[in-house]
Design a protein around this motif. Structure first.
Motif, mmCIF file in Angstrom:
data_model
loop_
_atom_site.group_PDB
_atom_site.id
_atom_site.type_symbol
_atom_site.label_atom_id
_atom_site.label_comp_id
_atom_site.label_asym_id
_atom_site.label_seq_id
_atom_site.Cartn_x
_atom_site.Cartn_y
_atom_site.Cartn_z
ATOM 1 N N LEU A 120 0.825 -1.197 0.000
ATOM 2 C CA LEU A 120 0.000 0.000 0.000
ATOM 3 C C LEU A 120 0.867 1.259 0.000
ATOM 4 O O LEU A 120 0.611 2.207 -0.752
ATOM 5 C CB LEU A 120 -0.942 0.002 1.205
ATOM 6 N N LEU A 121 1.908 1.283 0.806
ATOM 7 C CA LEU A 121 2.809 2.427 0.843
ATOM 8 C C LEU A 121 3.545 2.597 -0.484
ATOM 9 O O LEU A 121 3.725 3.717 -0.964
ATOM 10 C CB LEU A 121 3.807 2.294 1.990
ATOM 11 N N GLY A 122 3.961 1.497 -1.075
ATOM 12 C CA GLY A 122 4.641 1.557 -2.376
ATOM 13 C C GLY A 122 3.726 2.110 -3.451
ATOM 14 O O GLY A 122 4.127 2.962 -4.247
ATOM 15 N N ALA A 123 2.487 1.650 -3.474
ATOM 16 C CA ALA A 123 1.519 2.137 -4.456
ATOM 17 C C ALA A 123 1.223 3.618 -4.232
ATOM 18 O O ALA A 123 1.091 4.397 -5.189
ATOM 19 C CB ALA A 123 0.234 1.314 -4.383
ATOM 20 N N SER A 124 1.139 4.036 -2.988
ATOM 21 C CA SER A 124 0.885 5.447 -2.677
ATOM 22 C C SER A 124 2.051 6.322 -3.131
ATOM 23 O O SER A 124 1.853 7.418 -3.659
ATOM 24 C CB SER A 124 0.673 5.632 -1.171
ATOM 25 N N LEU A 125 3.264 5.832 -2.947
ATOM 26 C CA LEU A 125 4.449 6.579 -3.372
ATOM 27 C C LEU A 125 4.468 6.737 -4.892
ATOM 28 O O LEU A 125 4.743 7.822 -5.401
ATOM 29 C CB LEU A 125 5.720 5.872 -2.895
ATOM 30 N N VAL A 126 4.157 5.677 -5.616
ATOM 31 C CA VAL A 126 4.117 5.749 -7.077
ATOM 32 C C VAL A 126 3.053 6.746 -7.522
ATOM 33 O O VAL A 126 3.290 7.573 -8.408
ATOM 34 C CB VAL A 126 3.864 4.352 -7.698
ATOM 35 N N LEU A 155 1.917 9.303 -5.883
ATOM 36 C CA LEU A 155 2.383 10.646 -5.550
ATOM 37 C C LEU A 155 3.392 11.147 -6.575
ATOM 38 O O LEU A 155 3.310 12.276 -7.050
ATOM 39 C CB LEU A 155 3.007 10.650 -4.150
ATOM 40 N N ILE A 156 4.339 10.304 -6.943
ATOM 41 C CA ILE A 156 5.354 10.685 -7.925
ATOM 42 C C ILE A 156 4.708 11.001 -9.269
ATOM 43 O O ILE A 156 5.031 12.002 -9.902
ATOM 44 C CB ILE A 156 6.424 9.580 -8.071
ATOM 45 N N LEU A 157 3.784 10.157 -9.702
ATOM 46 C CA LEU A 157 3.106 10.398 -10.978
ATOM 47 C C LEU A 157 2.262 11.666 -10.926
ATOM 48 O O LEU A 157 2.147 12.389 -11.915
ATOM 49 C CB LEU A 157 2.244 9.197 -11.358
ATOM 50 N N GLY A 158 1.704 11.959 -9.788
ATOM 51 C CA GLY A 158 0.904 13.166 -9.631
ATOM 52 C C GLY A 158 1.737 14.433 -9.671
ATOM 53 O O GLY A 158 1.281 15.483 -10.109
ATOM 54 N N LEU A 159 2.981 14.345 -9.249
ATOM 55 C CA LEU A 159 3.866 15.517 -9.246
ATOM 56 C C LEU A 159 4.618 15.703 -10.552
ATOM 57 O O LEU A 159 5.200 16.762 -10.775
ATOM 58 C CB LEU A 159 4.873 15.397 -8.093
ATOM 59 N N ALA A 160 4.615 14.715 -11.410
ATOM 60 C CA ALA A 160 5.375 14.775 -12.663
ATOM 61 C C ALA A 160 5.039 16.003 -13.508
ATOM 62 O O ALA A 160 5.948 16.656 -14.020
ATOM 63 C CB ALA A 160 5.191 13.493 -13.466
ATOM 64 N N PRO A 161 3.772 16.373 -13.686
ATOM 65 C CA PRO A 161 3.490 17.571 -14.491
ATOM 66 C C PRO A 161 4.082 18.842 -13.893
ATOM 67 O O PRO A 161 4.468 19.747 -14.623
ATOM 68 C CB PRO A 161 1.957 17.641 -14.504
ATOM 69 N N LEU A 162 4.184 18.931 -12.597
ATOM 70 C CA LEU A 162 4.777 20.108 -11.973
ATOM 71 C C LEU A 162 6.260 20.219 -12.305
ATOM 72 O O LEU A 162 6.782 21.316 -12.496
ATOM 73 C CB LEU A 162 4.585 20.058 -10.454
ATOM 74 N N CYS A 163 6.942 19.095 -12.382
ATOM 75 C CA CYS A 163 8.359 19.098 -12.731
ATOM 76 C C CYS A 163 8.547 19.575 -14.166
ATOM 77 O O CYS A 163 9.498 20.293 -14.464
ATOM 78 C CB CYS A 163 8.958 17.710 -12.564
#
Length: 93
Positions: free
Chosen positions: A8-14, A16-24
Motif C-alpha cells: 500500500l505504501l509503495g503504491a501510494s508513493l508511485v 504521488l510521484i506520478l501526480g507531481l510529474a506535471p509540476l516538474c
C-alpha cells in the motif's frame, strides 16, 4: 499484514510521484534566449541550431549587427523559415 502495508505504501508513493510529474515539467521550461547576447553554448541548445549554426549566428550578428526578429535569423546559412517558426517562442531580441 506487514506485506500489505508495504504494498500500500509503495503504491501510494508511485501515485504521488506520478501526480507531481506535471509540476516538474513546468519547472523545466526554459526562458527565451536572447540571440543578441547569448554565447554559442546557449544558442546551441535551441532546436535546430547546434554548434555550427550557433557559431554562424554569432559571426553574423558581429558582422551585420543585432537581430530584431526571429525572421532575421534567416540571414544565417542553414536557417530557414521552418527553423524560425520552431524558434519563435524560444528566442528574444
Amino acid at each position: 499484514m506487514n506485506k500489505r502495508i508495504q504494498t500500500l505504501l509503495g503504491a501510494s508513493l508511485v501515485a504521488l510521484i506520478l501526480g507531481l510529474a506535471p509540476l516538474c515539467a513546468v519547472a523545466q521550461e526554459m526562458e527565451p534566449i536572447n540571440v543578441n547576447s547569448a554565447d554559442a553554448e546557449l544558442l546551441a541548445e535551441l532546436p535546430g541550431i547546434g554548434e555550427t549554426r550557433a557559431a554562424a549566428i554569432i559571426e553574423d550578428r558581429e558582422a551585420k549587427g543585432p537581430y530584431e526578429s526571429a525572421e532575421d535569423l534567416t540571414r544565417v546559412s542553414g536557417i530557414g523559415d521552418a527553423t524560425v517558426e520552431g524558434l519563435a517562442d524560444q528566442v528574444t531580441f
